[in-house]
Write a protein that holds these residues in place. Structure first.
Motif, PDB file in Angstrom:
ATOM      1  N   PHE A 359      32.758  48.102  43.154  1.00 55.36           N
ATOM      2  CA  PHE A 359      31.288  47.048  42.405  1.00 55.36           C
ATOM      3  C   PHE A 359      30.473  47.595  41.318  1.00 55.36           C
ATOM      4  CE2 PHE A 359      26.775  46.036  42.851  1.00 55.36           C
ATOM      5  CZ  PHE A 359      27.143  44.661  43.455  1.00 55.36           C
ATOM      6  N   THR A 360      30.011  48.978  41.406  1.00 51.27           N
ATOM      7  CA  THR A 360      29.533  48.916  40.528  1.00 51.27           C
ATOM      8  C   THR A 360      30.646  49.306  38.693  1.00 51.27           C
ATOM      9  OG1 THR A 360      28.377  51.239  41.490  1.00 51.27           O
ATOM     10  CG2 THR A 360      28.222  51.370  38.458  1.00 51.27           C
ATOM     11  N   SER A 361      31.587  49.451  38.936  1.00 49.78           N
ATOM     12  CA  SER A 361      32.483  49.340  37.482  1.00 49.78           C
ATOM     13  C   SER A 361      32.945  47.599  37.446  1.00 49.78           C
ATOM     14  CB  SER A 361      34.445  49.785  37.878  1.00 49.78           C
ATOM     15  OG  SER A 361      34.676  49.924  36.963  1.00 49.78           O
ATOM     16  N   LEU A 362      32.905  46.607  38.117  1.00 45.82           N
ATOM     17  CA  LEU A 362      32.972  45.104  38.331  1.00 45.82           C
ATOM     18  C   LEU A 362      32.113  44.576  37.154  1.00 45.82           C
ATOM     19  CD1 LEU A 362      34.073  43.856  41.262  1.00 45.82           C
ATOM     20  CD2 LEU A 362      35.583  44.000  39.193  1.00 45.82           C
ATOM     21  N   ARG A 366      34.900  45.034  33.910  1.00 44.71           N
ATOM     22  CA  ARG A 366      36.188  46.020  34.202  1.00 44.71           C
ATOM     23  C   ARG A 366      36.902  44.940  35.330  1.00 44.71           C
ATOM     24  NH1 ARG A 366      34.235  51.220  33.759  1.00 44.71           N
ATOM     25  NH2 ARG A 366      35.317  51.853  32.526  1.00 44.71           N
ATOM     26  N   THR A 367      38.558  44.838  35.537  1.00 48.45           N
ATOM     27  CA  THR A 367      39.289  44.495  36.108  1.00 48.45           C
ATOM     28  C   THR A 367      38.623  45.325  37.003  1.00 48.45           C
ATOM     29  OG1 THR A 367      41.053  45.786  35.656  1.00 48.45           O
ATOM     30  CG2 THR A 367      40.250  43.493  34.228  1.00 48.45           C
ATOM     31  N   MET A 368      39.559  44.200  38.105  1.00 41.53           N
ATOM     32  CA  MET A 368      39.538  44.348  39.775  1.00 41.53           C
ATOM     33  C   MET A 368      40.359  46.000  39.693  1.00 41.53           C
ATOM     34  SD  MET A 368      38.258  44.285  42.766  1.00 41.53           S
ATOM     35  CE  MET A 368      38.000  42.998  43.171  1.00 41.53           C
ATOM     36  N   VAL A 462      34.690  37.250  32.550  1.00 42.10           N
ATOM     37  CA  VAL A 462      35.217  37.739  32.686  1.00 42.10           C
ATOM     38  C   VAL A 462      36.423  37.536  31.615  1.00 42.10           C
ATOM     39  CG1 VAL A 462      35.484  38.448  34.983  1.00 42.10           C
ATOM     40  CG2 VAL A 462      36.721  36.720  34.524  1.00 42.10           C
ATOM     41  N   ASN A 463      36.417  35.401  31.863  1.00 45.34           N
ATOM     42  CA  ASN A 463      36.925  35.432  30.509  1.00 45.34           C
ATOM     43  C   ASN A 463      36.540  35.504  29.126  1.00 45.34           C
ATOM     44  OD1 ASN A 463      35.022  33.448  31.319  1.00 45.34           O
ATOM     45  ND2 ASN A 463      36.437  31.782  30.653  1.00 45.34           N
ATOM     46  N   SER A 464      35.385  36.137  28.849  1.00 40.14           N
ATOM     47  CA  SER A 464      34.829  36.157  27.760  1.00 40.14           C
ATOM     48  C   SER A 464      35.415  37.651  27.032  1.00 40.14           C
ATOM     49  CB  SER A 464      33.060  36.070  27.851  1.00 40.14           C
ATOM     50  OG  SER A 464      32.775  36.388  26.977  1.00 40.14           O
ATOM     51  N   VAL A 465      36.129  37.539  26.137  1.00 39.97           N
ATOM     52  CA  VAL A 465      36.136  38.345  25.724  1.00 39.97           C
ATOM     53  C   VAL A 465      35.127  39.370  24.990  1.00 39.97           C
ATOM     54  CG1 VAL A 465      38.070  38.827  23.413  1.00 39.97           C
ATOM     55  CG2 VAL A 465      38.918  37.540  24.731  1.00 39.97           C
TER      56      VAL A 465
END
Length: 609
Positions: A359-362, A366-368, A462-465
């Motif tokens: 959860f923290t990494s998301l 990061r991706t799943m 997540v779709n923002s480079v």
């Protein structure tokens, strides 16, 4: 002999005349002295001081350009103008003021005509907001008196004989202020500090006392109770005995304030680098039970003394927030509300180390797949001395992790409702019958929606480079504005620092903020939990891993793939993962592994780390 006596008497009288003039302001009629002391606070003129500001290190370079411009322009128009209040206090304590306030003999309409960008705001206590080179300076007027203070004006309308009219004007104004340390006036043109309440002595002894008798002062404005706790927390001040007694006896009257006023005062407490100490003050004076009853109930269940309180996850979260912000670089209010929501969710739903690390990494974009890999690599470094983190280290399948993360996100969002809706709060408090609650909710529902967006980490962003390619430094302006992406990023840093063992950080250091977070090895581990405790020693720069990842992303034509990932994560949020996980258990397969592999933005093209 006799002719010399009158002459000697005149000489003696001439020598005594200056002393008599100086004493005129110190000795007034008994009735007048009693009048000032009983109704307007301490009225002993012997306390009046004019101090050389240069002896205290207060010089022009320490004054902001905007406030200096305002002072200079008002003086050029023939008005008196001073710096006043908290900025003078902070300068004397060698701290950076949150802002610079100006007071002047000009009327507010005259102030407005003096500057191109000026706006008069406020009904009860109107001020003029003057914008100079992008900075806002609050300007008040000596002529401005609160509508409900007509009696006060009558009480001090008669000037004692022999007093300088300007001294009397400043003194009358300082009597309407909350604490002595906020009653100082500073004239940078004359290099003079005007002290009418022994404020400088209180600062030297780090003592916080009210200008008026404390009980009277807090009854006049209950917000002064919260303000006093904030000042004591931020400046490490102790309370005078009278002030402390009044705080204990009148703290519950804070609930009589409007919810908007409470929210404003709590935001000042938690957004400017003294959140942990402010919460400790709220707890000490039983205000946490009134303002944040469910958070306080969890806290009381876990700890029983001051040392225990500091070791709780709530205090650790806000302590780590304090490491990232300062008075002149604050955060947006949405960040501390998000921390409170996370605290409620993790307390009511303790989590497996791998789940909470995923959860923290998301939160950090990061991706799943990346998040699960990170969680597996660093599970042994998770702090398990907190009851909110399960002490188990059993293995979890990828689809189990995903399912639990989705459920926890839902629990965090539901916790936001507890903070913004009275019905949800009272329903949650049923579990704690020993902690009665009035159902006071002061966080606006609009703020609740903003916080929910922060935790919407499965379908948005997540779709923002650009979001993925950001560096490790904090973007303080974006954080202050409440940018969702920046707030999410900082929240991830705070959670990771709280949950994982890491090196001690230096408060206020951007270099430390970027380099001493949580380091992970780029090499995959042989097994899920075959690490040693040496992992904790490699946790000093966790987020630096992203720089390596994102540099490779620059070379990929990944727009379509990023869009695909966003679509898949939106499905995750809609519950598709649950059905897939159910199917996997029914057929004995593990499609979670396959989907997670596809979810990786560059799974097919990226070289091994």
């Amino acid at each position: 002999m006799t002719s010399k006596c009158p002459s000697e008497a005149r000489i003696l009288l001439s020598r005594l005349k200056p002393a008599i003039q100086r004493l005129k302001c110190s000795f007034v009629e008994d009735r007048s002295r009693a009048h000032f002391s009983s109704h307007m606070g301490e009225g002993e003129f012997s306390k009046w001081r004019k101090l050389d500001s240069r002896k205290y290190g207060l010089e022009r370079p320490k004054i902001s350009v905007a406030s200096w411009t305002v002072l200079r322009n008002l003086r050029a128009k023939g008005f008196e103008a001073y710096l006043v209040g908290g900025c003078v206090r902070d300068l004397l304590l060698n701290k950076v003021p949150k802002d610079f306030d100006v007071i002047t003999t000009a009327g507010l309409k005259q102030v407005k005509r003096t500057f191109q960008r000026a706006l008069i705001v406020g009904k009860r206590f109107p001020i003029c907001m003057v914008t100079v080179k992008g900075s806002v300076v609050e300007v008040s007027s000596f002529d401005t008196i609160a509508k409900d203070s007509g009696g006060e004006k009558a009480e001090v309308s008669q000037k004692p004989r022999g007093c300088d009219p300007r001294d009397f004007l400043r003194w009358k104004n300082c009597l309407r202020r909350d604490f002595t340390v906020n009653s100082l006036f500073f004239d940078p043109f004359a290099n003079v500090i005007y002290d009418y309440t022994n404020a400088v002595m209180d600062l030297k002894s780090l003592k916080l006392r009210t200008v008026k008798p404390a009980h009277l002062s807090f009854k006049e404005d209950q917000a002064r109770i919260l303000r006093g706790l904030r000042l004591a927390a931020r400046l490490n001040l102790s309370f005078s005995e009278e002030t402390e007694d009044a705080l204990y006896s009148l703290s519950s009257s804070v609930s009589d304030l409007s919810t908007s006023r409470i929210f404003m005062e709590i935001n000042y407490m938690l957004s400017y680098g003294a959140a942990e100490r402010s919460l400790l003050k709220l707890k000490r004076f039983q205000l946490l039970d009134i303002l944040l009853p469910l958070n306080a109930a969890y806290l009381s269940k876990q700890v029983h003394n001051q040392l225990g309180i500091r070791s709780s996850i709530l205090m650790k979260l806000f302590s780590n927030l304090d490491q990232l912000i300062t008075c002149d670089r604050p955060c947006n209010d949405s960040l501390w509300v998000a921390i409170l929501a996370f605290h409620l969710a993790i307390c009511s739903n303790p989590q497996h180390p791998i789940v909470i690390l995923t959860f923290t990494s998301l939160l950090h974009y990061r991706t799943m797949e990346e998040s699960i890999r990170f969680a597996r690599q660093n599970a042994l470094a998770t702090r398990t001395d907190m009851p909110e983190i399960m002490g188990v280290l059993d293995n979890l399948l990828d689809d189990e992790i995903v399912e639990r993360v989705i459920l926890f996100i839902e629990q965090v969002i539901n916790s936001v409702h507890v903070l913004i809706k009275k019905e949800s709060l009272l329903e949650s408090m049923i579990r704690f019958p020993e902690f009665p609650s009035s159902g006071l909710v002061f966080i606006p529902q609009k703020m609740g929606q903003k916080v929910k967006n922060i935790f919407n980490i499965l379908g948005n962003g997540v779709n923002s480079v650009k979001a993925n390619e950001r560096g490790q430094e904090l973007r303080h302006e974006l954080l202050k504005e409440g940018n969702v992406n920046e707030t999410r990023f900082v929240l991830g840093k705070i959670l990771a620092t709280t949950l994982l063992h890491s090196k001690k950080r230096t408060q206020g250091s951007d270099a430390e903020d970027g380099k001493n977070d949580l380091l992970v090895t780029n090499q995959p581990q042989k097994g899920d939990f075959e690490q040693t405790k040496n992992t904790a020693g490699r946790l000093s720069n966790y987020f630096a891993m992203d720089t390596h990842v994102n540099r490779r992303r620059e070379t990929q034509s990944g727009d379509k793939k990023l869009s695909d990932v966003a679509t898949k994560r939106t499905r995750l949020a809609d519950g598709e993962w649950r059905s897939r996980c159910h199917d996997s258990h029914s057929h004995g397969s593990n499609p979670g592994k396959k989907i997670l592999k596809d979810d990786h933005v560059n799974a097919e093209t990226r070289s091994d780390r």
